[in-house]
Design a protein around this motif. Structure first.
Motif, short mmCIF file in Angstrom:
data_model
loop_
_atom_site.label_atom_id
_atom_site.label_comp_id
_atom_site.label_asym_id
_atom_site.label_seq_id
_atom_site.Cartn_x
_atom_site.Cartn_y
_atom_site.Cartn_z
N ARG A 207 -50.84 31.77 79.01
CA ARG A 207 -49.09 31.53 78.94
C ARG A 207 -48.50 30.70 79.29
NH1 ARG A 207 -48.15 36.32 80.61
NH2 ARG A 207 -48.34 36.97 79.04
N VAL A 208 -47.87 29.45 78.68
CA VAL A 208 -47.21 28.22 79.23
C VAL A 208 -46.51 28.88 80.57
CG1 VAL A 208 -46.32 26.55 79.05
CG2 VAL A 208 -48.10 27.14 77.36
N MET A 209 -46.36 28.63 81.16
CA MET A 209 -45.20 28.41 83.01
C MET A 209 -44.28 27.17 82.66
SD MET A 209 -48.18 30.10 85.65
CE MET A 209 -47.00 30.36 86.37
N LYS A 210 -44.99 26.43 82.76
CA LYS A 210 -44.33 24.83 82.61
C LYS A 210 -44.88 24.00 82.17
CE LYS A 210 -41.85 21.77 86.12
NZ LYS A 210 -40.90 21.64 86.25
N TRP A 211 -43.80 23.14 81.00
CA TRP A 211 -43.82 22.11 80.40
C TRP A 211 -42.88 20.99 79.92
CZ3 TRP A 211 -47.64 22.74 76.06
CH2 TRP A 211 -47.34 21.78 74.31
N ASP A 212 -43.83 19.79 80.92
CA ASP A 212 -42.51 19.03 81.18
C ASP A 212 -43.03 17.76 80.84
OD1 ASP A 212 -41.15 16.72 82.13
OD2 ASP A 212 -41.39 17.06 84.21
N LEU B 150 -55.42 18.16 88.25
CA LEU B 150 -55.60 19.53 87.77
C LEU B 150 -56.35 20.62 89.47
CD1 LEU B 150 -57.36 21.52 84.94
CD2 LEU B 150 -57.61 21.91 86.93
N VAL B 151 -55.46 21.69 89.37
CA VAL B 151 -55.16 22.50 90.16
C VAL B 151 -55.54 23.95 90.29
CG1 VAL B 151 -54.34 23.49 92.47
CG2 VAL B 151 -54.27 21.09 92.13
N HIS B 152 -56.94 24.43 89.81
CA HIS B 152 -57.15 25.92 89.49
C HIS B 152 -56.82 26.89 90.48
CE1 HIS B 152 -59.18 28.89 86.25
NE2 HIS B 152 -58.12 28.79 87.21
N SER B 153 -55.81 27.62 90.81
CA SER B 153 -55.71 28.64 92.19
C SER B 153 -55.34 30.33 91.35
CB SER B 153 -53.76 28.37 92.77
OG SER B 153 -53.73 27.82 91.21
N GLY B 154 -55.10 30.88 92.52
CA GLY B 154 -54.48 32.18 92.18
C GLY B 154 -55.23 32.79 92.72
N TRP B 155 -56.62 32.44 93.13
CA TRP B 155 -58.14 33.51 93.49
C TRP B 155 -57.91 34.06 94.72
CZ3 TRP B 155 -60.63 32.19 89.94
CH2 TRP B 155 -61.14 31.29 88.89
N VAL B 156 -58.00 35.78 94.55
CA VAL B 156 -57.68 36.20 95.38
C VAL B 156 -58.84 36.62 96.14
CG1 VAL B 156 -55.95 37.26 94.40
CG2 VAL B 156 -57.53 38.05 93.76
N GLN C 219 -50.42 26.50 83.65
CA GLN C 219 -49.58 27.92 82.75
C GLN C 219 -50.83 29.14 83.03
OE1 GLN C 219 -53.05 26.37 79.97
NE2 GLN C 219 -53.95 28.92 80.30
N GLU C 220 -50.07 29.87 83.40
CA GLU C 220 -51.47 31.15 83.27
C GLU C 220 -52.74 30.91 82.79
OE1 GLU C 220 -49.09 35.23 84.74
OE2 GLU C 220 -48.54 34.49 82.35
N PHE C 221 -53.97 31.50 83.05
CA PHE C 221 -54.36 31.45 82.65
C PHE C 221 -56.15 32.26 83.19
CE2 PHE C 221 -59.44 29.80 83.29
CZ PHE C 221 -59.56 29.03 82.14
N TRP C 222 -56.67 33.56 81.92
CA TRP C 222 -57.42 34.38 81.88
C TRP C 222 -57.97 34.17 81.48
CZ3 TRP C 222 -52.48 35.26 80.37
CH2 TRP C 222 -52.12 35.20 79.31
N VAL D 138 -54.15 30.16 87.59
CA VAL D 138 -52.93 29.96 87.82
C VAL D 138 -53.27 27.88 87.07
CG1 VAL D 138 -50.94 28.48 88.63
CG2 VAL D 138 -51.16 30.55 88.63
N LEU D 139 -53.19 27.49 86.07
CA LEU D 139 -53.46 25.94 86.38
C LEU D 139 -52.21 25.36 86.30
CD1 LEU D 139 -56.48 25.48 83.11
CD2 LEU D 139 -56.33 25.05 85.31
N ASP D 140 -52.57 24.03 87.11
CA ASP D 140 -51.63 23.32 87.47
C ASP D 140 -51.48 22.17 87.32
OD1 ASP D 140 -48.58 23.08 88.20
OD2 ASP D 140 -49.63 21.52 89.66
#
Length: 137
Positions: free
Chosen positions: A65-70, A106-112, A77-80, A90-92
């Motif tokens: 799901r797109v979170m920011k489009w600039d 590209l930063v793929h974060s949100g890992w727990v 985007q959220e990434f699953w 999250v892909l930023d």
């Protein structure tokens, strides 16, 4: 917190061209093997105000799901893809002017804690960015 996966590449195009190549043209450089059904993969559909999905003929498999489009330099985007939506990461992606064109970071974060093994499946962003760079160059 688990370290994010980070990948960078410089492409010989403007920031806007790099952004369009990454987003609107993602289905042209994405590796079909990284889709729910590689044999039927025909592209990726991104709604700037909504979902990100692999397209397989008449079917779409939503995996983000797109979170920011600039278009001036930032896509998030959220990434699953490959894991449950309620465990989305999250892909930023940032696009910055560079002497040779545009630096794409590209930063793929949100890992727990507990997702270390899953994270290892997403350490190949550099290879995907190479495909992207070949596409936009």
């Amino acid at each position: 917190m688990i370290e994010p996966v980070v990948a960078e590449i410089t492409v010989p195009v403007t920031v806007t061209e790099a952004f369009v190549g990454f987003t609107a043209q993602m289905g042209e450089w994405w590796d079909p093997m990284l889709s729910p059904d590689p044999a039927t993969f025909t592209g990726i559909a991104i709604d700037p105000d909504g979902s990100v999905a692999s397209v397989h003929g008449d079917e779409e498999h939503v995996w983000g799901r797109v979170m920011k489009w600039d278009p001036i330099g930032h896509y998030t985007q959220e990434f699953w893809l490959g894991h449950p939506e309620d465990e989305a990461t999250v892909l930023d992606v940032r696009f910055t002017e560079a002497p040779e064109g545009t630096l794409v970071r590209l930063v793929h974060s949100g890992w727990v804690p507990g997702t270390e093994e899953l994270r290892e499946k997403y350490t190949h962003w550099g290879e995907l960015l190479q495909r992207y760079a070949s596409h936009v160059s």
